[in-house]
Design an enzyme around this catalytic site. Structure first.
Site: not given
Length: 304
Positions: A132, A182
């Protein structure tokens, strides 16, 4: 009012004392809508329910307040236990993590060693790990570590945020690695020196990087609840003849459930980001900051 609330929740999310209070009182006041539970078993049960409805998942053991090497190693151990639990249960899920929870702010070497332990276990299980992206202060070092890891591992991806000015160049630079990305708008409060302050500019840049990355032929996870962005992606891949095997839509646990199911029914791959753990407070505050509707949901639960 909306800006004031957003700033307040973002500040609370960084507060150690507020985090301690949250741990004491547990997942009350509506947080359980967005967090799958405090234990691995609860998170696996949540993923199993998603799988039954045709959705896959990425599990994230929450932890953003790490101040010692021991805590960082414990956080890495939990990631490894999560990977083991996924393999043992047979659910369809990979793993997401934040490198600050693995000691990034303490030592790059400590974080790298923990990342390698996790990626080695993921590789044993044939699984995939997503890094992330955090706030701008961690952006460059996160990308540097990702590039180093890609020299040894092909089962790791990272997140790129559309609201940063640097993002278009990052997409170009990562193309040589055939990076699995992502793509998100971005959820942290950043300076106007480094990020677009206006939503319309963020949206346009988001569309641009979706096009760039997919045209480069690399795998993209389009992580958004914005139906304008989702429909834009559908139209773009259709016009370009891009296979549905080259991308997926990603959404957060507990948000836009009907839209998730609709996309599955249309034949798209949908992955749900499923957070769990006792350190859920910072994550929960960012969800409240992002969407004012979430605040009213929580207030209703408090008054119940």
């Amino acid at each position: 009012m909306e800006i004031m609330l957003r700033n307040m929740f973002q500040a609370l999310g960084k507060s150690r004392s507020a985090n301690r209070l949250a741990k004491k009182y547990g997942l009350r006041f509506g947080a359980a809508r967005f967090v799958a539970g405090e234990t691995i078993k609860q998170s696996i049960d949540a993923v199993r329910g998603l799988n039954v409805s045709g959705r896959i998942a990425t599990l994230d053991h929450l932890g953003e307040f790490v101040f010692s090497e021991e805590e960082a190693r414990e956080s890495a151990d939990m990631c490894i236990q999560t990977l083991d639990a996924i393999a043992e249960s047979g659910v369809q899920s990979n793993l997401s993590l934040k490198m600050t929870s693995l000691g990034l702010d303490i030592s790059k070497d400590l974080c790298m060693n923990n990342m390698k332990r996790i990626l080695d276990r993921a590789r044993q299980h044939g699984n995939f790990v997503r890094i992330d992206m955090e706030d701008y202060a961690h952006c460059q070092i996160s990308l540097d570590i990702y590039r180093e890891l890609r020299e040894q591992y092909d089962n790791v991806g990272i997140v790129i945020q559309a609201y940063l000015f640097r993002t278009e160049q990052d997409i170009q630079d990562l193309s040589a690695l055939r990076a699995n990305l992502r793509l998100v708008k971005g959820a942290y409060k950043e300076s106007v020196q480094v990020a677009y302050p206006e939503k319309k500019d963020v949206d346009e840049n988001y569309k641009k990087i979706i096009q760039m990355h997919l045209k480069n032929g690399h795998y993209a996870a389009i992580a958004s609840h914005d139906e304008v962005i989702i429909n834009f992606t559908k139209q773009f891949v259709s016009a370009q003849g891009i296979s549905r095997d080259q991308f997926e839509f990603q959404m957060l646990y507990g948000i836009c459930e009907e839209l998730q199911k609709q996309l599955v029914s249309e034949g798209y791959r949908v992955r749900v980001y499923v957070p769990y753990g006792v350190d859920w407070f910072g994550y929960f505050m960012r969800r409240l900051a992002e969407r004012p509707a979430n605040v009213w949901f929580v207030l209703k639960n408090m008054f119940k």
